[in-house]
Design a protein around this motif. Structure first.
Motif, PDB file in Angstrom:
ATOM      1  N   LEU A 162       0.836  -1.202   0.000  1.00  0.00           N
ATOM      2  CA  LEU A 162       0.000   0.000   0.000  1.00  0.00           C
ATOM      3  C   LEU A 162       0.870   1.251   0.000  1.00  0.00           C
ATOM      4  N   LEU A 163       1.924   1.257   0.794  1.00  0.00           N
ATOM      5  CA  LEU A 163       2.838   2.404   0.803  1.00  0.00           C
ATOM      6  C   LEU A 163       3.477   2.606  -0.569  1.00  0.00           C
ATOM      7  N   GLN A 164       3.821   1.507  -1.232  1.00  0.00           N
ATOM      8  CA  GLN A 164       4.378   1.625  -2.587  1.00  0.00           C
ATOM      9  C   GLN A 164       3.384   2.281  -3.536  1.00  0.00           C
ATOM     10  N   GLN A 165       2.105   1.882  -3.438  1.00  0.00           N
ATOM     11  CA  GLN A 165       1.079   2.460  -4.303  1.00  0.00           C
ATOM     12  C   GLN A 165       0.863   3.943  -3.995  1.00  0.00           C
ATOM     13  N   VAL A 166       0.862   4.276  -2.712  1.00  0.00           N
ATOM     14  CA  VAL A 166       0.687   5.678  -2.336  1.00  0.00           C
ATOM     15  C   VAL A 166       1.861   6.509  -2.844  1.00  0.00           C
ATOM     16  N   ARG A 167       3.069   6.003  -2.653  1.00  0.00           N
ATOM     17  CA  ARG A 167       4.251   6.739  -3.109  1.00  0.00           C
ATOM     18  C   ARG A 167       4.225   6.938  -4.619  1.00  0.00           C
ATOM     19  N   GLU A 168       3.836   5.919  -5.345  1.00  0.00           N
ATOM     20  CA  GLU A 168       3.754   6.022  -6.802  1.00  0.00           C
ATOM     21  C   GLU A 168       2.710   7.070  -7.206  1.00  0.00           C
ATOM     22  N   MET A 169       1.627   7.157  -6.457  1.00  0.00           N
ATOM     23  CA  MET A 169       0.554   8.085  -6.794  1.00  0.00           C
ATOM     24  C   MET A 169       0.927   9.534  -6.482  1.00  0.00           C
ATOM     25  N   ILE A 170       1.589   9.781  -5.333  1.00  0.00           N
ATOM     26  CA  ILE A 170       1.833  11.162  -4.909  1.00  0.00           C
ATOM     27  C   ILE A 170       3.202  11.685  -5.314  1.00  0.00           C
ATOM     28  N   GLY A 171       4.063  10.821  -5.851  1.00  0.00           N
ATOM     29  CA  GLY A 171       5.383  11.267  -6.281  1.00  0.00           C
ATOM     30  C   GLY A 171       6.253  11.685  -5.112  1.00  0.00           C
ATOM     31  N   LYS A 172       6.809  12.897  -5.181  1.00  0.00           N
ATOM     32  CA  LYS A 172       7.742  13.359  -4.150  1.00  0.00           C
ATOM     33  C   LYS A 172       7.061  14.097  -3.001  1.00  0.00           C
ATOM     34  N   VAL A 173       5.746  14.125  -2.996  1.00  0.00           N
ATOM     35  CA  VAL A 173       5.021  14.756  -1.891  1.00  0.00           C
ATOM     36  C   VAL A 173       5.404  14.072  -0.584  1.00  0.00           C
ATOM     37  N   PRO A 174       5.720  14.820   0.484  1.00  0.00           N
ATOM     38  CA  PRO A 174       6.117  14.200   1.752  1.00  0.00           C
ATOM     39  C   PRO A 174       5.058  13.230   2.282  1.00  0.00           C
ATOM     40  N   LEU A 175       5.521  12.055   2.680  1.00  0.00           N
ATOM     41  CA  LEU A 175       4.659  10.978   3.155  1.00  0.00           C
ATOM     42  C   LEU A 175       5.119  10.545   4.542  1.00  0.00           C
ATOM     43  N   GLY A 176       4.190  10.534   5.495  1.00  0.00           N
ATOM     44  CA  GLY A 176       4.514  10.109   6.853  1.00  0.00           C
ATOM     45  C   GLY A 176       3.560   9.047   7.339  1.00  0.00           C
ATOM     46  N   ALA A 177       3.988   8.273   8.342  1.00  0.00           N
ATOM     47  CA  ALA A 177       3.134   7.222   8.899  1.00  0.00           C
ATOM     48  C   ALA A 177       3.515   6.959  10.343  1.00  0.00           C
ATOM     49  N   SER A 178       2.527   6.568  11.121  1.00  0.00           N
ATOM     50  CA  SER A 178       2.775   6.099  12.486  1.00  0.00           C
ATOM     51  C   SER A 178       2.411   4.626  12.558  1.00  0.00           C
ATOM     52  N   PHE A 179       3.056   3.913  13.505  1.00  0.00           N
ATOM     53  CA  PHE A 179       2.888   2.458  13.599  1.00  0.00           C
ATOM     54  C   PHE A 179       2.740   2.009  15.048  1.00  0.00           C
ATOM     55  N   ASP A 180       2.163   0.823  15.203  1.00  0.00           N
ATOM     56  CA  ASP A 180       2.044   0.152  16.495  1.00  0.00           C
ATOM     57  C   ASP A 180       3.420  -0.329  16.967  1.00  0.00           C
ATOM     58  N   LEU A 181       3.596  -0.434  18.281  1.00  0.00           N
ATOM     59  CA  LEU A 181       4.867  -0.925  18.825  1.00  0.00           C
ATOM     60  C   LEU A 181       5.175  -2.345  18.346  1.00  0.00           C
ATOM     61  N   HIS A 182       4.150  -3.104  17.948  1.00  0.00           N
ATOM     62  CA  HIS A 182       4.363  -4.477  17.500  1.00  0.00           C
ATOM     63  C   HIS A 182       4.438  -4.594  15.976  1.00  0.00           C
ATOM     64  N   ALA A 183       4.747  -3.510  15.319  1.00  0.00           N
ATOM     65  CA  ALA A 183       4.852  -3.513  13.867  1.00  0.00           C
ATOM     66  C   ALA A 183       6.066  -4.308  13.394  1.00  0.00           C
ATOM     67  N   HIS A 184       5.946  -4.840  12.165  1.00  0.00           N
ATOM     68  CA  HIS A 184       7.076  -5.434  11.463  1.00  0.00           C
ATOM     69  C   HIS A 184       7.560  -4.404  10.447  1.00  0.00           C
ATOM     70  N   LEU A 185       8.608  -3.691  10.783  1.00  0.00           N
ATOM     71  CA  LEU A 185       9.113  -2.657   9.877  1.00  0.00           C
ATOM     72  C   LEU A 185      10.403  -3.121   9.213  1.00  0.00           C
ATOM     73  N   SER A 186      10.672  -2.515   8.066  1.00  0.00           N
ATOM     74  CA  SER A 186      11.852  -2.900   7.293  1.00  0.00           C
ATOM     75  C   SER A 186      12.452  -1.665   6.642  1.00  0.00           C
ATOM     76  N   ALA A 187      13.686  -1.809   6.186  1.00  0.00           N
ATOM     77  CA  ALA A 187      14.344  -0.703   5.483  1.00  0.00           C
ATOM     78  C   ALA A 187      13.586  -0.352   4.210  1.00  0.00           C
ATOM     79  N   GLU A 188      12.979  -1.361   3.569  1.00  0.00           N
ATOM     80  CA  GLU A 188      12.217  -1.111   2.343  1.00  0.00           C
ATOM     81  C   GLU A 188      11.016  -0.208   2.611  1.00  0.00           C
ATOM     82  N   MET A 189      10.359  -0.419   3.758  1.00  0.00           N
ATOM     83  CA  MET A 189       9.222   0.423   4.113  1.00  0.00           C
ATOM     84  C   MET A 189       9.687   1.833   4.467  1.00  0.00           C
ATOM     85  N   ALA A 190      10.744   1.924   5.247  1.00  0.00           N
ATOM     86  CA  ALA A 190      11.248   3.232   5.662  1.00  0.00           C
ATOM     87  C   ALA A 190      11.691   4.069   4.474  1.00  0.00           C
TER      88      ALA A 190
END
Length: 487
Positions: free
Chosen positions: A123-151
């Motif tokens: 979903l983040l990939q789709q949003v980024r593709e849609m908005i281009g270089k517009v600043p994109l931010g997100a908040s996550f749960d403490l139990h999130a699975h995050l990765s360098a690809e997402m960041a």
């Protein structure tokens, strides 16, 4: 001068990959399903991410806040692909309506569908593709699975610093503050992610004590360093099978990528040193009940069954604790919360208060976690299942657990609900005419979030080990997507 435009959207869900159930669109529609002015009204004054965003609006008169689709469902089994597609399409359609100056997303980070272990990444990939270089931010749960690809797709981010999660609104404010500063040219956040090569159960991740408290103290020291914008320590979700599984540390620095990287790696190394402290053993139900009843003091003795905690993907159906409770000859006035059984609730609402009947409680979904328990019951109270949270966890959020019934089974009062949601708040019990402070023994399918409202009320809280979808031991789970070397 025209105001800048901020898009706000929410998709919050934690998926237990080992649950026998699946989650459909109706589960989201039943909990949170709002946009526009309805979203403003729903989240106003709540200790949630969107509640935090709403609280920031008055401080940013140069911005227009637009609330696109916002939805969440209680944690549970894998999401049906059609449900995720429907929600993501709503969010993307809203983003496609106009040009934005910034986009903020409230995500969980441990969502998974039947056919996609990392749908939020896509979903983040789709949003980024849609908005281009517009600043994109997100908040996550403490139990999130995050990765360098997402960041790499984000310009600003933060997550919960507390467990129980009583800083959801603060996490949104941190992420959104960075995002707006980025959009206005006042900040250049540099984000670094360091993974911890392990899968750790969340039971011993409370941030008030134990190993997670030590890590949060270390993270706090880094946050206070010059040039740091935020540090979030993510524990990961042990019951979520994902290629991004496992804990992570996400550090955000002003411009300085090397500083962010040093911070993330240093805390991740300390996390790994404490690996064994997260793997603990709990007493059996009978032993835990005896321990609780022998504890002196004021307030209820509480026994929790974390293995069937709905906020970890529990199914509200296991019977290990309930059977042990009946076998223990509990004191009169004992309360057991809860079983999830819509058909039984429907029957009780038809026969009415005062009716007596025979039934089987639990074991209808997964008898491997405990056989159904035959009982003789009396209908004591019927409710519509609606209340507002009184405690600090998701404070003031409107909750609807579907219709409920309070049964009398011997000396035990048993709550049965139409929806599978954790009894984490005193208002849940008051709905049924129960003052939790006056209950001698309270047995609940819950885990750490329960403590946010009840730790100061109970004379003791004892957790027990029962069979269930979210057991404290991980040895019997078979992962398919998580890297093999971490489990």
């Amino acid at each position: 001068m025209a105001k800048r435009k901020l898009a706000v959207a929410r998709l919050w869900y934690e998926a237990n990959s080992f649950s026998p159930l699946r989650t459909n669109l109706a589960a989201f529609e039943a909990r949170e399903w709002v946009s526009g002015e309805a979203a403003r009204k729903f989240y106003a004054g709540t200790a949630t991410e969107i509640g935090g965003v709403l609280a920031m609006e008055p401080d940013h008169p140069g911005w227009e806040f637009h609330y696109l689709h916002c939805t969440a469902a209680p944690p549970g089994g894998l999401v049906e692909p059609a449900a995720f597609a429907s929600i993501s399409q709503r969010i993307l359609a809203g983003l496609n309506e106009r040009k934005w100056d910034a986009v903020y997303l409230s995500l969980h980070g441990a969502m998974a569908t039947v056919n996609d272990p990392t749908p939020e990444f896509h979903l983040l990939q789709q949003v980024r593709e849609m908005i281009g270089k517009v600043p994109l931010g997100a908040s996550f749960d403490l139990h999130a699975h995050l990765s360098a690809e997402m960041a790499a797709l984000l310009d600003a981010t933060s997550g919960y610093h507390t467990y129980p999660h009583v800083d959801m609104d603060a996490a949104a404010k941190r992420a959104l503050g960075m995002l707006i500063a980025k959009a206005e040219g006042r900040a250049r956040p540099a984000i670094a992610v360091a993974k911890v090569p392990a899968i750790m159960p969340s039971f011993n991740m409370r941030t008030a004590d134990g190993p997670m408290a030590e890590l949060q103290e270390l993270a706090g020291m880094w946050r206070r360093q010059r040039g740091m914008l935020d540090v979030t320590v993510y524990g990961g979700f042990a019951y979520g099978d994902s290629p991004f599984a496992g804990p992570s540390v996400v550090a955000v620095a002003e411009k300085d990528q090397k500083l962010a990287g040093r911070c993330a790696k240093a805390i991740a190394a300390e996390f790994l040193k404490r690996k064994q402290q997260f793997h603990i053993r709990l007493p059996r139900p009978a032993d835990g009940l005896a321990q609780a009843l022998q504890t002196e003091g004021e307030g209820p003795a509480v026994v929790l069954d974390p293995a069937d905690n709905p906020l970890s993907g529990g199914i509200g159906d296991t019977t290990g604790l309930f059977q042990a409770l009946l076998d223990s000859k509990p004191p009169e006035g004992t309360v057991f919360a809860f079983f999830w059984d819509p058909a039984l609730v429907e029957m009780c609402h038809q026969i009415g208060v005062g009716a007596k009947f025979k039934a089987k409680l639990g074991g209808r979904i997964a008898p491997d976690f405990g056989a159904p328990v035959p009982v003789k019951a009396k209908v004591v109270t019927l409710t519509d299942g609606k209340f507002r949270n009184e405690g600090p966890y998701e404070h003031n959020l409107a909750v609807d657990v579907g219709r409920t019934v309070l049964l009398k089974v011997g000396d035990v009062r048993v709550i049965v609900a139409e929806r599978c949601q954790t009894p984490n708040d005193p208002a849940y019990f008051r709905l049924h005419g129960i003052d939790p402070a006056g209950v001698p023994l309270l047995c609940v399918k819950a885990k750490n979030h329960f403590r946010a409202a009840f730790s100061g009320l109970a004379r003791c809280i004892v957790d027990v080990d029962c069979p269930g979808p979210a057991s404290v031991g991980l040895f019997h789970y078979k992962f398919r997507h998580a890297p093999q070397h971490i489990w």
